[in-house]
Scaffold this motif. Structure first.
Motif, PDB file in Angstrom:
ATOM      1  N   GLN A 432       0.829  -1.216   0.000  1.00 54.77           N
ATOM      2  CA  GLN A 432       0.000   0.000   0.000  1.00 54.77           C
ATOM      3  C   GLN A 432       0.858   1.260   0.000  1.00 54.77           C
ATOM      4  O   GLN A 432       1.955   1.261   0.547  1.00 54.77           O
ATOM      5  CB  GLN A 432      -0.846   0.045   1.288  1.00 54.77           C
ATOM      6  CG  GLN A 432      -1.808  -1.086   1.447  1.00 54.77           C
ATOM      7  CD  GLN A 432      -2.919  -1.049   0.428  1.00 54.77           C
ATOM      8  OE1 GLN A 432      -3.279   0.019  -0.061  1.00 54.77           O
ATOM      9  NE2 GLN A 432      -3.444  -2.200   0.099  1.00 54.77           N
ATOM     10  N   ARG A 456      -6.124  -4.180  -1.545  1.00 55.94           N
ATOM     11  CA  ARG A 456      -6.447  -3.674  -0.199  1.00 55.94           C
ATOM     12  C   ARG A 456      -6.600  -4.840   0.732  1.00 55.94           C
ATOM     13  O   ARG A 456      -7.540  -5.616   0.643  1.00 55.94           O
ATOM     14  CB  ARG A 456      -7.735  -2.854  -0.220  1.00 55.94           C
ATOM     15  CG  ARG A 456      -7.648  -1.789  -1.247  1.00 55.94           C
ATOM     16  CD  ARG A 456      -7.841  -0.400  -0.867  1.00 55.94           C
ATOM     17  NE  ARG A 456      -8.415   0.004   0.364  1.00 55.94           N
ATOM     18  CZ  ARG A 456      -7.979   1.100   0.982  1.00 55.94           C
ATOM     19  NH1 ARG A 456      -6.959   1.760   0.537  1.00 55.94           N
ATOM     20  NH2 ARG A 456      -8.580   1.503   2.074  1.00 55.94           N
ATOM     21  N   ARG A 461      -9.548  -1.275   6.939  1.00 60.69           N
ATOM     22  CA  ARG A 461      -9.659  -0.207   5.954  1.00 60.69           C
ATOM     23  C   ARG A 461     -11.052  -0.245   5.334  1.00 60.69           C
ATOM     24  O   ARG A 461     -11.540  -1.305   4.970  1.00 60.69           O
ATOM     25  CB  ARG A 461      -8.654  -0.382   4.834  1.00 60.69           C
ATOM     26  CG  ARG A 461      -7.225  -0.189   5.256  1.00 60.69           C
ATOM     27  CD  ARG A 461      -6.347  -0.571   4.087  1.00 60.69           C
ATOM     28  NE  ARG A 461      -4.975  -0.793   4.512  1.00 60.69           N
ATOM     29  CZ  ARG A 461      -4.045   0.145   4.510  1.00 60.69           C
ATOM     30  NH1 ARG A 461      -4.347   1.363   4.127  1.00 60.69           N
ATOM     31  NH2 ARG A 461      -2.818  -0.123   4.895  1.00 60.69           N
TER      32      ARG A 461
END
Ligand code: TYD
Ligand code: MG
Length: 494
Positions: A432, A456, A461
């Motif tokens: 990331q 992701r 998140r």
């Protein structure tokens, strides 16, 4: 800042520097202990001369100096110590008053304008446009009603006037002086009232008669800057110091001043390109890593409000070895084209050449591609270029560089409507990076249809707020990207 030249053999040390003061220092009544050796690149001091600075690794930058540090003008005054009153940490700290220059790209890098009493160092290569930028800034401030003094130590008044006329700034009520003697300048500044901004172009030409050493030496540059900064603080004007980045060891570089000033801005760019980047590397009154983008035109520096469009302007789609990186410069998303070229080289010692990115990082990425993804590049020269003359420091460019390399290796263009960003780790994993949303927004704004980005991983998140219509292609490992460039016969290709 690494400099390409000088790699390999250290330059031969000039003989004159090897034998310390034959007569000069003795004549001036100095003993051996009042002489020291100072690196003109970083300012580190040593008791003995050496060809290589241990502090900053620069070669042949150490010169002899008289060790007379401290405020030279104040040395003659009696040294009466005054009591210091200590205060609480909490206090009514109002934000510092700022004068908005009126050049948005400069104001942003300054953190929202010039702070009264602050000292700003504007550093850059000779000829990059420092005087042009400051003349434009000074004239804009003067037009806004501020009292601005411009002291040129490099150019004659007539030259400055000529430039102002060419830039269409001749009507600004700027007060000019051509001077290099700091005693005169300090006296003049002390006599003037209501001065808001002072420009000193450049600090390396300034000269303090109280010091033995020549103008441009570390001691002179530091002492002159010290006096000017002290004056700026007591009189409350904002001070701009121009500092040339120097290649030869005889003149001190701007790095010897970085710790003394409140803000350090580097003006960079390739002289062959018209783009100029103003980069904040230190700022006591704002964020660092902000950039301002300018274009050098025949009428001076023009602000570039949308740098992505400029950096991508000459991009040709459908060419193998090109990928668009969705980067971030400070708080600002900037899209740039990354170009890779592979050329066969069976000699066994292939070349790796990089412009605008870190060579070590390219080496790492090539090793990961070879070791983790089975790509064979050891019989190819690799050339990597950041189009437009921008210099990228973000690891987030790894994925875009990898895409450009893979595209060049496969001789297949990347999707021209796709941007790339993501950091690559040593096991080939794609990691990331900060501010994915801002990067995606910029890509969408410039008409890109898709983005290739890190997967992701669920770690609390939330979903990525991607702009409408932008297709996200997540990759967890570099091997996923390699698969996209596999030959068309392979059904797994994307
Ligand atoms: P300058 O501001 O003198 O550089 P520095 O002070 O950093 O040494 O800029 C010099 C260069 O800029 C010079 O090569 C010519 C170019 N230039 C333009 O292209 N257009 C202009 O309007 C001006 C004033 C300069
Ligand atoms: Mg100049």
């Amino acid at each position: 800042m690494p400099r390409g030249a000088g790699a390999g053999q250290p330059p031969e040390a000039p003989a004159r520097r090897l034998d310390p003061p034959a007569g000069a220092a003795r004549l001036a009544g100095m003993t051996k202990s009042t002489v020291r050796y100072v690196c003109t690149a970083c300012g580190a001091a040593f008791p003995k001369w050496a060809g290589h600075c241990e502090a900053c690794s620069e070669w042949n930058s150490i010169v002899e100096e008289a060790a007379d540090a401290g405020p030279a003008l104040a040395r003659t005054k009696p040294n009466a110590a005054r009591k210091i009153a200590f205060v609480d940490l909490a206090g009514d700290a109002a934000p510092p008053p700022r004068a908005v220059v009126g050049i948005a790209e400069l104001d942003r890098v300054l953190g929202g304008g010039l702070v009264a009493g602050s000292a700003v160092l504007l550093a850059g290569d000779p000829g990059i446009g420092k005087s042009t930028l400051l003349l434009q800034a000074a004239a804009t401030l003067a037009r806004g009603g501020a009292r601005v003094l411009y002291v040129s130590g490099e150019e004659a008044i007539e030259q400055v006037r000529l430039r102002a006329r060419r830039l269409g700034l001749a009507d600004a009520r700027l007060e000019l002086a051509a001077a290099i003697n700091l005693r005169d300048i300090v006296a003049a500044l002390e006599a003037e009232a209501g001065v808001a901004v002072v420009v000193i172009d450049s600090i390396q030409t300034m000269w303090l008669d109280a010091l033995e050493s020549a103008p441009g030496s570390v001691a002179q540059v530091r002492a002159c800057a010290f006096e000017l900064i002290r004056l700026a603080k007591t009189r409350g004007f904002a001070l701009f110091l121009v500092g040339h980045v120097t290649k030869d060891g005889a003149i001190a570089g701007p790095r010897v001043l970085e710790h003394m000033v409140d803000a350090v801005l580097y003006f960079e760019g390739d002289r062959g390109h018209q783009f100029r980047i103003l980069r904040g590397v230190k700022n006591r009154f704002g964020a660092t890593d902000e950039i301002g983008v300018f274009e050098m035109t025949d009428r001076g520096l023009a602000e570039v409000a949308n740098p992505s469009a400029l950096f991508l302007a000459e991009r040709r789609g459908n060419i193998a070895g090109s990928a668009v990186f969705a980067g971030l410069e400070g708080t600002r998303p900037v899209l740039v084209e990354i170009q890779a070229l592979l050329a066969p080289n069976p000699s066994g010692s292939p070349r790796r050449s990089v412009v605008g990115w870190d060579g070590g990082r390219l080496g790492m990425l090539l090793a990961v591609l070879e070791t983790r993804c089975g790509l064979r590049l050891n019989a190819s020269d690799v050339y990597l270029n950041i189009a437009g003359g921008l210099r990228i420091a973000e690891p987030a460019a790894d994925l875009a560089v990898a895409a450009a390399l893979l595209s060049a290796a496969a001789d297949r263009p990347t999707d021209p409507g796709m941007v790339f960003f993501g950091e690559v780790g040593l096991s080939g994993e794609v990691r990331q990076v900060a501010q994915a949303e801002a990067r995606l927004k910029e890509a969408s704004k410039l008409g890109f249809a898709s983005a290739c980005l890190p997967r992701r991983v669920a770690r609390g998140r939330g979903p990525l707020a991607a702009p409408d219509g932008l297709v996200l292609r997540e990759v967890g490992h570099l091997a996923d990207l390699v698969a996209r460039f596999a030959p068309p016969a392979d059904k797994s290709s994307a």
